[in-house]
Scaffold this motif. Structure first.
Motif, PDB file in Angstrom:
ATOM      1  N   VAL A 264      -4.507  51.964  48.541  1.00 60.37           N
ATOM      2  CA  VAL A 264      -4.435  53.276  49.170  1.00 60.37           C
ATOM      3  C   VAL A 264      -3.602  54.206  48.293  1.00 60.37           C
ATOM      4  CG1 VAL A 264      -3.824  54.597  51.218  1.00 60.37           C
ATOM      5  CG2 VAL A 264      -4.674  52.245  51.453  1.00 60.37           C
ATOM      6  N   LEU A 265      -4.290  54.953  47.428  1.00 60.02           N
ATOM      7  CA  LEU A 265      -3.679  55.947  46.543  1.00 60.02           C
ATOM      8  C   LEU A 265      -4.465  57.237  46.723  1.00 60.02           C
ATOM      9  CD1 LEU A 265      -3.257  53.812  43.276  1.00 60.02           C
ATOM     10  CD2 LEU A 265      -1.418  54.542  44.813  1.00 60.02           C
ATOM     11  N   LEU A 266      -4.046  58.054  47.663  1.00 66.04           N
ATOM     12  CA  LEU A 266      -4.832  59.217  48.054  1.00 66.04           C
ATOM     13  C   LEU A 266      -4.101  60.521  47.738  1.00 66.04           C
ATOM     14  CD1 LEU A 266      -6.052  57.942  51.542  1.00 66.04           C
ATOM     15  CD2 LEU A 266      -7.439  58.138  49.470  1.00 66.04           C
ATOM     16  N   GLY A 267      -4.863  61.490  47.273  1.00 70.78           N
ATOM     17  CA  GLY A 267      -4.316  62.816  47.019  1.00 70.78           C
ATOM     18  C   GLY A 267      -5.086  63.873  47.778  1.00 70.78           C
ATOM     19  N   CYS A 268      -4.372  64.809  48.389  1.00 78.49           N
ATOM     20  CA  CYS A 268      -4.966  65.958  49.069  1.00 78.49           C
ATOM     21  C   CYS A 268      -4.136  67.181  48.688  1.00 78.49           C
ATOM     22  CB  CYS A 268      -4.969  65.756  50.586  1.00 78.49           C
ATOM     23  SG  CYS A 268      -5.421  67.231  51.537  1.00 78.49           S
ATOM     24  N   TRP A 269      -4.788  68.227  48.181  1.00 82.96           N
ATOM     25  CA  TRP A 269      -4.055  69.421  47.752  1.00 82.96           C
ATOM     26  C   TRP A 269      -3.986  70.482  48.847  1.00 82.96           C
ATOM     27  CZ3 TRP A 269      -2.467  66.035  45.048  1.00 82.96           C
ATOM     28  CH2 TRP A 269      -2.673  65.763  43.704  1.00 82.96           C
ATOM     29  N   GLY A 270      -4.499  70.167  50.033  1.00 86.10           N
ATOM     30  CA  GLY A 270      -4.415  71.105  51.154  1.00 86.10           C
ATOM     31  C   GLY A 270      -5.469  72.194  51.070  1.00 86.10           C
ATOM     32  N   SER A 271      -5.847  72.739  52.220  1.00 92.69           N
ATOM     33  CA  SER A 271      -6.827  73.832  52.215  1.00 92.69           C
ATOM     34  C   SER A 271      -6.703  74.651  53.492  1.00 92.69           C
ATOM     35  CB  SER A 271      -8.259  73.281  52.081  1.00 92.69           C
ATOM     36  OG  SER A 271      -8.651  72.553  53.227  1.00 92.69           O
ATOM     37  N   LEU A 272      -7.379  75.792  53.489  1.00 90.28           N
ATOM     38  CA  LEU A 272      -7.438  76.701  54.631  1.00 90.28           C
ATOM     39  C   LEU A 272      -6.045  77.274  54.940  1.00 90.28           C
ATOM     40  CD1 LEU A 272      -9.782  74.470  56.849  1.00 90.28           C
ATOM     41  CD2 LEU A 272     -10.456  76.354  55.324  1.00 90.28           C
ATOM     42  N   PRO A 296      -1.376  69.366  52.593  1.00 91.43           N
ATOM     43  CA  PRO A 296      -1.360  68.710  51.277  1.00 91.43           C
ATOM     44  C   PRO A 296      -0.463  67.484  51.292  1.00 91.43           C
ATOM     45  CG  PRO A 296       0.046  70.660  51.242  1.00 91.43           C
ATOM     46  CD  PRO A 296      -0.641  70.645  52.587  1.00 91.43           C
ATOM     47  N   GLY A 297      -0.734  66.542  50.402  1.00 89.18           N
ATOM     48  CA  GLY A 297       0.123  65.366  50.342  1.00 89.18           C
ATOM     49  C   GLY A 297      -0.383  64.311  49.383  1.00 89.18           C
ATOM     50  N   VAL A 298       0.500  63.385  49.064  1.00 86.61           N
ATOM     51  CA  VAL A 298       0.177  62.211  48.254  1.00 86.61           C
ATOM     52  C   VAL A 298       0.537  60.980  49.066  1.00 86.61           C
ATOM     53  CG1 VAL A 298       0.713  60.898  46.163  1.00 86.61           C
ATOM     54  CG2 VAL A 298       0.539  63.397  46.055  1.00 86.61           C
ATOM     55  N   ILE A 299      -0.415  60.063  49.187  1.00 83.52           N
ATOM     56  CA  ILE A 299      -0.207  58.840  49.966  1.00 83.52           C
ATOM     57  C   ILE A 299      -0.250  57.641  49.025  1.00 83.52           C
ATOM     58  CG2 ILE A 299      -1.120  57.352  51.778  1.00 83.52           C
ATOM     59  CD1 ILE A 299      -2.293  59.873  53.059  1.00 83.52           C
ATOM     60  N   VAL A 300       0.795  56.825  49.056  1.00 84.02           N
ATOM     61  CA  VAL A 300       0.865  55.617  48.237  1.00 84.02           C
ATOM     62  C   VAL A 300       1.078  54.430  49.165  1.00 84.02           C
ATOM     63  CG1 VAL A 300       2.097  54.411  46.401  1.00 84.02           C
ATOM     64  CG2 VAL A 300       1.794  56.899  46.272  1.00 84.02           C
ATOM     65  N   ASP A 301       0.128  53.516  49.144  1.00 85.35           N
ATOM     66  CA  ASP A 301       0.190  52.321  49.994  1.00 85.35           C
ATOM     67  C   ASP A 301       0.396  52.682  51.465  1.00 85.35           C
ATOM     68  OD1 ASP A 301      -0.130  50.682  47.756  1.00 85.35           O
ATOM     69  OD2 ASP A 301       2.023  50.639  47.373  1.00 85.35           O
ATOM     70  N   GLY A 302      -0.282  53.757  51.887  1.00 89.89           N
ATOM     71  CA  GLY A 302      -0.249  54.154  53.283  1.00 89.89           C
ATOM     72  C   GLY A 302       0.918  55.032  53.664  1.00 89.89           C
ATOM     73  N   LYS A 303       1.857  55.280  52.741  1.00 91.05           N
ATOM     74  CA  LYS A 303       3.033  56.092  53.043  1.00 91.05           C
ATOM     75  C   LYS A 303       2.886  57.487  52.436  1.00 91.05           C
ATOM     76  CE  LYS A 303       6.182  52.155  53.327  1.00 91.05           C
ATOM     77  NZ  LYS A 303       7.440  51.518  52.789  1.00 91.05           N
ATOM     78  N   GLY A 378       7.379  59.817  38.995  1.00 90.48           N
ATOM     79  CA  GLY A 378       8.698  59.608  38.416  1.00 90.48           C
ATOM     80  C   GLY A 378       8.821  58.267  37.744  1.00 90.48           C
ATOM     81  N   THR A 379       7.912  57.350  38.088  1.00 90.81           N
ATOM     82  CA  THR A 379       7.906  56.013  37.488  1.00 90.81           C
ATOM     83  C   THR A 379       6.530  55.642  36.954  1.00 90.81           C
ATOM     84  OG1 THR A 379       9.618  55.298  39.057  1.00 90.81           O
ATOM     85  CG2 THR A 379       8.392  53.567  37.904  1.00 90.81           C
ATOM     86  N   ASP A 380       5.496  55.848  37.771  1.00 91.48           N
ATOM     87  CA  ASP A 380       4.146  55.422  37.414  1.00 91.48           C
ATOM     88  C   ASP A 380       3.182  56.601  37.396  1.00 91.48           C
ATOM     89  OD1 ASP A 380       4.803  52.619  37.383  1.00 91.48           O
ATOM     90  OD2 ASP A 380       4.845  52.689  39.578  1.00 91.48           O
ATOM     91  N   HIS A 381       2.170  56.468  36.541  1.00 86.84           N
ATOM     92  CA  HIS A 381       1.068  57.431  36.518  1.00 86.84           C
ATOM     93  C   HIS A 381      -0.008  56.896  37.470  1.00 86.84           C
ATOM     94  CE1 HIS A 381       3.172  58.461  32.776  1.00 86.84           C
ATOM     95  NE2 HIS A 381       2.612  59.650  32.888  1.00 86.84           N
ATOM     96  N   LEU A 382      -0.086  57.469  38.650  1.00 84.23           N
ATOM     97  CA  LEU A 382      -0.933  56.938  39.716  1.00 84.23           C
ATOM     98  C   LEU A 382      -2.355  57.472  39.613  1.00 84.23           C
ATOM     99  CD1 LEU A 382       1.568  57.338  42.693  1.00 84.23           C
ATOM    100  CD2 LEU A 382       1.107  55.271  41.352  1.00 84.23           C
ATOM    101  N   ALA A 383      -3.323  56.564  39.694  1.00 81.90           N
ATOM    102  CA  ALA A 383      -4.742  56.931  39.679  1.00 81.90           C
ATOM    103  C   ALA A 383      -5.162  57.281  41.098  1.00 81.90           C
ATOM    104  CB  ALA A 383      -5.588  55.787  39.119  1.00 81.90           C
ATOM    105  N   LEU A 384      -4.781  58.485  41.536  1.00 82.15           N
ATOM    106  CA  LEU A 384      -5.127  58.920  42.889  1.00 82.15           C
ATOM    107  C   LEU A 384      -6.628  59.117  43.019  1.00 82.15           C
ATOM    108  CD1 LEU A 384      -2.429  61.691  43.561  1.00 82.15           C
ATOM    109  CD2 LEU A 384      -2.272  59.246  44.067  1.00 82.15           C
ATOM    110  N   ASP A 385      -7.135  58.868  44.210  1.00 80.76           N
ATOM    111  CA  ASP A 385      -8.501  59.276  44.522  1.00 80.76           C
ATOM    112  C   ASP A 385      -8.473  60.154  45.754  1.00 80.76           C
ATOM    113  OD1 ASP A 385      -9.631  57.795  47.053  1.00 80.76           O
ATOM    114  OD2 ASP A 385      -8.611  56.196  45.953  1.00 80.76           O
TER     115      ASP A 385
END
Length: 596
Positions: A264-272, A296-303, A378-385
């Motif tokens: 679970v590596l999710l990215g949302c840049w927000g809209s509307l 908007p938000g970034v989710i890593v391992d469900g958080k 800050g530590t890893d380059h995350l392959a968000l989807d």
């Protein structure tokens, strides 16, 4: 962790792998290819490479252009979601010019974007990816599953009208299926809704920096609203129907949650945007970003790691990895610090140089025109989807708990969607709950729920727009001046997910411009750390449930995994099996995610 002895033992074990490829996957562009190696003994994909055969070069020929032309030009990046690009570019320009559109102008843009979500998600879900779950396809790939579907009562038959799951599958058959044909009619009305707001689909003719040129009247919004209510009624059948269909696949094929599953590596840049709060300034971006109607938000391992557009912007990194480009290290750095004084990385889009280097495809080296966007935590380059767009949007909005309009409410663990009474159906409330997995089924399920979400938000926007008109606030555009120097960014959600535009102005002209739509994120290649992109990651380790032999293999599970990301309306597939070539490969444990 394996011991040294175990690793040596594993390294000597030979496995017969069959190379299979699907190229192209989409008819719209025809540039996406999926190349796999399948272990037939284990019925599992063990390796995947995603390729793009098309180079566009928008970031090159944008240089030197008048910034006011940016949205007209970048709209042509795509013939499907061109309005999303135009909208994002306009947001970008609003920041650069320091202009804040009138509230009514923003409500109109929101209505246009909502209509685009409804249009595109509907036609994809029912007429394109839905074909992968129709009776004809299932009969050719899993006839045993179709037999079970014909015997399985649909739990929500009273809501959607189909007695069995098999009936649902037949309704999705191309051209002849009832729901398939109905969805085509619905897509027509949603396209009309967009044109009412922005003049033309898919390249808006009334959308500008500072607002819109649309003439706002009560009749305009009434025309939109009548079409919207028909769509709302359609969604009252659509959501329960898809729940029945997708839940059935989990029951019929135990383990099917693994198809297309990845971390679970999710990215949302927000809209509307909410015009009550959004002033498009960089200094306030964190605050007005959180007021968006899709958080908007970034989710890593469900958080939920962040909901700050400031953090999101500064964390973007463009890695070249296995793509056909030359590195820009040592080239001019356009932006050293953002407008708030924060340092900007060399690999941020503001500092990117696009230097194409075409070459022969080599899966051990360079193999695609798609770069590898990553988000640095800050530590890893995350392959968000993006989860195809809706999965990330609903997940971040649900966790953040910031949206509450009366029609939509995010609870911290779910999203409540309230649809009012329509011509033949009573008021209904749907609840999208955060799923256990980020996989093919849940990406598709979220797409249905986000259609209902978009419809509910459009109802809210209509009320707001009509209030403005009735109060005499009919101004829809604010004048502006182009600065000699400037740095700006725009964030929104294209249909398929995260979209950002980044611009640098020098001498009143564009010095650097880089748009980043969802496809480079989802379809990215192995980066400089060896981390595969989301398509690749989701297909690798996907189990094969198809009942066909190797000779008649269609790859339906692989296609469902890829199509769940909505890769620019996939609908046509040409398959090449390499003449049934078998390769010998040493089976060595590896961990792409750690860069090994």
């Amino acid at each position: 962790m394996a011991t040294t002895a175990e690793r040596k033992s594993a390294a000597t074990e030979k496995t017969n792998l069959v190379e299979m490829s699907w190229d192209p996957i989409t008819r719209i562009v025809g540039s996406l290819g999926i190349y796999t190696k399948i272990d037939w003994a284990q019925k599992k994909v063990v390796e995947c490479h995603s390729t793009s055969s098309v180079f566009r070069g928008y970031s090159i020929f944008m240089k030197g252009k008048d910034p006011r032309d940016a949205h007209f030009i970048t709209s042509r990046i795509c013939g499907i979601c061109g309005d999303n690009h135009a909208t994002c570019s306009v947001y970008n320009q609003n920041m650069a010019y320091g202009v804040r559109p009138p509230h009514l102008g923003e409500w109109i843009i929101n209505l246009g974007e909502s209509a685009e979500y409804m249009f595109d998600h509907n036609i994809f879900q029912e007429n394109l990816v839905g074909v992968d779950y129709c009776a004809k396809m299932v009969s050719e790939t899993n006839p045993g599953v179709l037999e079970l579907a014909n015997r399985t009562e649909a739990p929500h038959a009273a809501e959607h009208g189909y007695r069995t799951v098999g009936d649902i599958m037949r309704s999705l058959n191309p051209l002849e299926g009832e729901f398939y044909r109905e969805a085509l009619q619905v897509s027509r009305s949603t396209r009309e809704m967009f044109c009412l707001m922005e003049g033309r689909h898919v390249h808006p003719s009334t959308l500008y920096p500072g607002g819109v040129g649309t003439v706002a009247t009560v009749q305009l919004f009434t025309d939109y609203l009548t079409r919207l209510m028909r769509y709302v009624e359609f969604m009252k059948r659509c959501v329960p129907m898809h729940d029945d269909l997708f839940d059935f696949f989990y029951e019929a094929l135990p383990g099917y949650e693994q198809v297309g599953q990845r971390r679970v590596l999710l990215g949302c840049w927000g809209s509307l945007n909410d015009p009550e709060y959004c002033d498009f300034t960089y200094r306030n971006m964190e605050d007005w970003g959180r007021r968006m109607f899709v958080t908007p938000g970034v989710i890593v391992d469900g958080k939920l790691i962040t909901t700050s557009l400031l953090d999101i912007n500064l964390g973007i990194r463009i890695l070249l990895g296995s793509s056909f480009y030359e590195d820009w290290a040592g080239k001019e750095k356009f932006v050293t610090h953002d407008p708030l004084g924060n340092p900007v990385d060399d690999r941020h889009p503001w500092n990117q140089h696009t230097i194409p280097r075409p070459q022969k495809r080599d899966f051990d080296d360079k193999y695609s025109w798609t770069m590898s966007p990553r988000w640095f935590d800050g530590t890893d380059h995350l392959a968000l989807d993006t989860g195809g767009g809706p999965l990330a949007r609903l997940w971040t909005t649900a966790l953040a708990g910031l949206v509450d309009t009366g029609y939509v409410k995010s609870t911290g663990g779910s999203v409540l969607i309230n649809l009012p009474k329509t011509a033949t159906k009573p008021e209904v409330t749907f609840e999208w709950k955060i799923p256990r997995w980020s996989n093919a089924i849940e990406r598709n399920r979220a797409r249905t729920y986000f259609q209902a979400y978009s419809a509910a938000m459009a109802l809210h926007f209509c009320e707001k727009a009509l209030t403005e008109v009735r109060q005499g606030n009919t101004r829809t555009w604010e004048p502006f001046e182009v600065p000699e120097e400037g740095v700006s960014c725009g964030f929104t959600e294209a249909v398929r997910g995260i979209l950002s535009h980044h611009m640098v102005i020098k001498g009143g002209k564009i010095a650097n411009y880089h748009p980043y739509p969802p496809t480079p994120w989802n379809g990215s290649v192995r980066d400089s750390y060896g981390t595969p992109g989301p398509y690749e990651d989701a297909v690798q380790n996907t189990p094969i449930f198809e009942e066909n032999s190797q000779e008649n293999f269609k790859g339906i599970d692989i296609m469902r995994a890829v199509r769940s990301f909505d890769p620019c309306l996939p609908c046509g597939v040409h398959m090449y099996t390499g003449g049934g070539k078998v390769v010998e490969q040493l089976h060595t444990p590896h961990a792409f995610g750690s860069g090994v």
